[in-house]
Design a protein around this motif. Structure first.
Motif, PDB file in Angstrom:
ATOM      1  N   ILE A 184      10.756   4.010  -3.917  1.00 60.73           N
ATOM      2  CA  ILE A 184       9.398   4.478  -4.245  1.00 60.73           C
ATOM      3  C   ILE A 184       9.224   4.926  -5.691  1.00 60.73           C
ATOM      4  O   ILE A 184       8.099   5.259  -6.098  1.00 60.73           O
ATOM      5  CB  ILE A 184       8.981   5.645  -3.317  1.00 60.73           C
ATOM      6  N   LYS A 185      10.280   4.926  -6.485  1.00 60.18           N
ATOM      7  CA  LYS A 185      10.213   5.538  -7.814  1.00 60.18           C
ATOM      8  C   LYS A 185       9.163   4.903  -8.726  1.00 60.18           C
ATOM      9  O   LYS A 185       8.625   5.575  -9.616  1.00 60.18           O
ATOM     10  CB  LYS A 185      11.585   5.501  -8.485  1.00 60.18           C
ATOM     11  N   GLU A 186       8.838   3.631  -8.513  1.00 62.73           N
ATOM     12  CA  GLU A 186       7.862   2.972  -9.382  1.00 62.73           C
ATOM     13  C   GLU A 186       6.413   3.272  -8.987  1.00 62.73           C
ATOM     14  O   GLU A 186       5.502   3.052  -9.786  1.00 62.73           O
ATOM     15  CB  GLU A 186       8.074   1.453  -9.353  1.00 62.73           C
ATOM     16  N   GLY A 187       6.196   3.767  -7.784  1.00 65.38           N
ATOM     17  CA  GLY A 187       4.828   3.973  -7.325  1.00 65.38           C
ATOM     18  C   GLY A 187       4.442   5.404  -7.055  1.00 65.38           C
ATOM     19  O   GLY A 187       3.332   5.670  -6.574  1.00 65.38           O
TER      20      GLY A 187
ATOM     21  N   ALA B 260       4.609   7.780   2.858  1.00 65.93           N
ATOM     22  CA  ALA B 260       3.757   6.635   3.172  1.00 65.93           C
ATOM     23  C   ALA B 260       4.216   5.387   2.442  1.00 65.93           C
ATOM     24  O   ALA B 260       4.312   4.296   3.030  1.00 65.93           O
ATOM     25  CB  ALA B 260       2.306   6.957   2.797  1.00 65.93           C
ATOM     26  N   ARG B 261       4.512   5.513   1.166  1.00 65.61           N
ATOM     27  CA  ARG B 261       4.945   4.336   0.393  1.00 65.61           C
ATOM     28  C   ARG B 261       6.292   3.800   0.894  1.00 65.61           C
ATOM     29  O   ARG B 261       6.489   2.593   1.011  1.00 65.61           O
ATOM     30  CB  ARG B 261       5.035   4.682  -1.097  1.00 65.61           C
ATOM     31  N   TYR B 262       7.218   4.710   1.192  1.00 64.92           N
ATOM     32  CA  TYR B 262       8.531   4.267   1.670  1.00 64.92           C
ATOM     33  C   TYR B 262       8.412   3.545   3.009  1.00 64.92           C
ATOM     34  O   TYR B 262       9.029   2.493   3.218  1.00 64.92           O
ATOM     35  CB  TYR B 262       9.476   5.462   1.797  1.00 64.92           C
ATOM     36  N   ALA B 263       7.610   4.072   3.904  1.00 66.23           N
ATOM     37  CA  ALA B 263       7.428   3.443   5.216  1.00 66.23           C
ATOM     38  C   ALA B 263       6.822   2.045   5.064  1.00 66.23           C
ATOM     39  O   ALA B 263       7.242   1.091   5.739  1.00 66.23           O
ATOM     40  CB  ALA B 263       6.553   4.310   6.106  1.00 66.23           C
ATOM     41  N   LEU B 264       5.866   1.905   4.170  1.00 65.50           N
ATOM     42  CA  LEU B 264       5.216   0.608   3.972  1.00 65.50           C
ATOM     43  C   LEU B 264       6.162  -0.398   3.318  1.00 65.50           C
ATOM     44  O   LEU B 264       6.196  -1.570   3.697  1.00 65.50           O
ATOM     45  CB  LEU B 264       3.955   0.780   3.118  1.00 65.50           C
ATOM     46  N   LEU B 265       6.922   0.057   2.349  1.00 64.93           N
ATOM     47  CA  LEU B 265       7.858  -0.848   1.668  1.00 64.93           C
ATOM     48  C   LEU B 265       9.004  -1.289   2.573  1.00 64.93           C
ATOM     49  O   LEU B 265       9.600  -2.347   2.343  1.00 64.93           O
ATOM     50  CB  LEU B 265       8.423  -0.160   0.418  1.00 64.93           C
ATOM     51  N   SER B 266       9.322  -0.511   3.583  1.00 58.47           N
ATOM     52  CA  SER B 266      10.449  -0.811   4.470  1.00 58.47           C
ATOM     53  C   SER B 266      10.088  -1.772   5.597  1.00 58.47           C
ATOM     54  O   SER B 266      10.947  -2.182   6.363  1.00 58.47           O
ATOM     55  CB  SER B 266      10.991   0.496   5.076  1.00 58.47           C
ATOM     56  N   MET B 267       8.823  -2.132   5.706  1.00 59.28           N
ATOM     57  CA  MET B 267       8.384  -3.016   6.787  1.00 59.28           C
ATOM     58  C   MET B 267       8.789  -4.463   6.531  1.00 59.28           C
ATOM     59  O   MET B 267       9.001  -4.882   5.392  1.00 59.28           O
ATOM     60  CB  MET B 267       6.859  -2.928   6.926  1.00 59.28           C
ATOM     61  N   SER B 268       8.884  -5.224   7.600  1.00 60.44           N
ATOM     62  CA  SER B 268       9.170  -6.655   7.477  1.00 60.44           C
ATOM     63  C   SER B 268       7.931  -7.379   6.958  1.00 60.44           C
ATOM     64  O   SER B 268       6.823  -6.837   6.978  1.00 60.44           O
ATOM     65  CB  SER B 268       9.554  -7.232   8.846  1.00 60.44           C
TER      66      SER B 268
ATOM     67  N   ALA C 136      -3.688  10.061   5.935  1.00 61.16           N
ATOM     68  CA  ALA C 136      -4.608   8.921   5.980  1.00 61.16           C
ATOM     69  C   ALA C 136      -4.903   8.418   4.570  1.00 61.16           C
ATOM     70  O   ALA C 136      -4.903   7.204   4.311  1.00 61.16           O
ATOM     71  CB  ALA C 136      -5.906   9.312   6.684  1.00 61.16           C
ATOM     72  N   GLN C 137      -5.147   9.347   3.645  1.00 62.85           N
ATOM     73  CA  GLN C 137      -5.434   8.950   2.268  1.00 62.85           C
ATOM     74  C   GLN C 137      -4.222   8.299   1.613  1.00 62.85           C
ATOM     75  O   GLN C 137      -4.351   7.277   0.924  1.00 62.85           O
ATOM     76  CB  GLN C 137      -5.855  10.176   1.455  1.00 62.85           C
ATOM     77  N   ALA C 138      -3.051   8.875   1.817  1.00 63.35           N
ATOM     78  CA  ALA C 138      -1.831   8.334   1.210  1.00 63.35           C
ATOM     79  C   ALA C 138      -1.533   6.937   1.728  1.00 63.35           C
ATOM     80  O   ALA C 138      -1.205   6.023   0.956  1.00 63.35           O
ATOM     81  CB  ALA C 138      -0.656   9.275   1.497  1.00 63.35           C
ATOM     82  N   LEU C 139      -1.654   6.768   3.037  1.00 63.96           N
ATOM     83  CA  LEU C 139      -1.378   5.465   3.648  1.00 63.96           C
ATOM     84  C   LEU C 139      -2.404   4.432   3.187  1.00 63.96           C
ATOM     85  O   LEU C 139      -2.052   3.289   2.855  1.00 63.96           O
ATOM     86  CB  LEU C 139      -1.408   5.611   5.170  1.00 63.96           C
TER      87      LEU C 139
END
Length: 471
Positions: free
Chosen positions: A69-72, A109-117, A134-137
């Protein structure tokens, strides 16, 4: 993630909803929401938050999140408080409310999204939240081109609902509270094959929030304690995992509002248990039942839990505005509230980090918080006095206030409900410098008038507390 062997009685969201419905039906109250909620199957559970087999977050999970997540994500500052000395400790403020959407929730939120297939990213995700999650996601889903659906209860602030829509999220307004919104989100998740991401108990959400701990240790060397607001438990679980791995002597202190002490009750119950929510300034902490993954991860790592009164939270919001120029929501101010309330006096002379985790406070609520804080500190005073109704009676009262340097904010008078037709009841709201000045006003008025009544509730501070803070 490590699997934990932790079995406790499960009080499912469905059972809670059925209990609420039963109470309403006995009073003859029915509505469309009840019929909708009754259609939700009892066997819908979040697969990432299994109460019978919770997952314990590891240090490796957090470092993996930090890399992805460091870039976002903003690396937020952690400066020394400008009024640190007045608190009797070396106090540092981790300002994670400076994230783009105004809260720490972006990390998980960002880590969970990036970890998805790839398939999951294409299909999209769904979650239930009243605001920050909700806002973060929605924001990071927009940036990563992942479809986001959020179910928000009818109590969610309009401003936060609109922000989610601005980030191109599909927003569904359903449910009287978060429990009903979550149940609806889980139902839609199953029907449309969308991945459900819990805002405080999903393993990757917890790991993402833990990256705050890595930043704190890089910014403040060898802190004696870190004070962390606690709602669903994900934030303190993630941070504590990092801190205890790298700086085991650092104390982990959790803070909850008295209006919803769900983690403290979970500790007493030896497992998450439903806790009724009352209206609170710290709405970001109002989670009725802590997460199972968060609880099993955080429990052995927490050194102390503190429950603070609402008045101290209001005062903390006021102090942060006046002294640090920070606009912070109730949840974000709860750590400082515990310090102000004298509940962490063992940290005097220590190096302490206080996490300011969110700044999304509703504008109208913010105004009320400032007034509540002024009242709690004795700087906003309300009193009723019976004065002479002859010419010059009210003028004399105003001259007394003026001579004391007291500023009148509001004044009104009435005659109809008094027995003595030669007196008038005057109600005054005025502003003083501090509690000592208020006491001077009180004593002076009682010398001049036989009937003077001050409104001292719901003040958090009394004279003894104020004087102890001056020593």
């Amino acid at each position: 993630m490590q699997k934990g062997q932790y079995n406790i009685d499960l009080v499912t969201e469905k059972e809670k909803i059925k209990s609420l419905d039963k109470k309403k039906s006995t009073s003859g109250e029915t509505n469309k929401e009840e019929s909708k909620m009754s259609e939700i199957p009892e066997d819908i559970l979040d697969p990432f938050c299994d109460p019978k087999n919770p997952q314990k977050i590891s240090f490796h999970d957090v470092t993996s999140a930090a890399f992805l997540i460091k870039e976002g994500i903003e690396r937020t500052p952690c400066p020394r408080s400008t009024t640190s000395d007045s608190y009797g400790m070396d106090l540092y403020l981790k300002k994670d409310f400076l994230q783009y959407t105004g809260s720490f929730k972006e990390r998980g939120a960002r880590y969970a999204l990036l970890s998805m297939s790839s398939e999951q990213k294409q299909a999209g995700v769904i979650s239930a939240s009243a605001g920050n999650h909700a806002q973060a996601l929605s924001y990071h889903g927009w940036k990563l081109n992942i479809p986001i659906t959020v179910v928000m209860p009818k109590t969610a602030p309009i401003m936060k609902i609109q922000k989610c829509r601005n980030y191109n999220a599909t927003v569904i307004i359903e449910g009287r509270d978060m429990a009903e919104a979550k149940a609806m989100a889980l139902k839609i998740s199953q029907e449309k094959q969308l991945l459900y991401i819990n805002g405080y108990d999903h393993p990757q959400i917890i790991a993402g929030q833990g990256t705050i701990g890595l930043e704190i240790l890089e910014q403040v060397s060898n802190p004696d304690a870190i004070i962390i607001p606690v709602g669903g438990g994900g934030l303190i679980a993630g941070i504590a995992t990092v801190i205890k791995a790298l700086s085991p002597k650092t104390k982990i202190i959790g803070v909850e509002s008295e209006k919803c002490p769900s983690f403290s009750r979970a500790i007493e119950n030896k497992g998450p248990i439903y806790t009724p929510i009352k209206n609170t300034l710290a709405d970001g902490l109002a989670v009725p039942k802590v997460g199972y993954n968060a609880f099993i991860t955080a429990l052995p790592l927490i050194d102390k839990m503190v429950v603070v009164r609402e008045e101290w939270i209001a005062l903390a919001i006021l102090r942060l505005v006046e002294e640090e120029k920070c606009v912070v929501e109730g949840a974000g101010a709860s750590g400082l509230a515990a310090i102000l309330a004298g509940q962490l006096n063992e940290l005097k002379g220590k190096k302490v980090v206080c996490l300011l985790c969110g700044g999304n406070i509703d504008t109208t609520v913010f105004g009320r918080c400032l007034e509540r804080g002024l009242a709690a500190e004795g700087r906003l005073v309300k009193f009723v006095a019976e004065v002479s109704d002859r010419p010059g009676g009210i003028q004399e009262l105003c001259e007394i206030l003026s001579s004391l340097g007291v500023s009148i904010k509001d004044i009104m008078h009435e005659r109809a409900w008094l027995r003595d037709i030669y007196t008038v009841e005057v109600k005054v709201v005025c502003e003083t410098r501090d509690w000592e000045h208020s006491m001077q006003l009180k004593n002076n008025l009682k010398k001049h008038y036989q009937k003077v009544q001050f409104s001292e509730l719901p003040l958090a501070i009394n004279a003894d507390v104020w004087l102890s803070g001056r020593k």
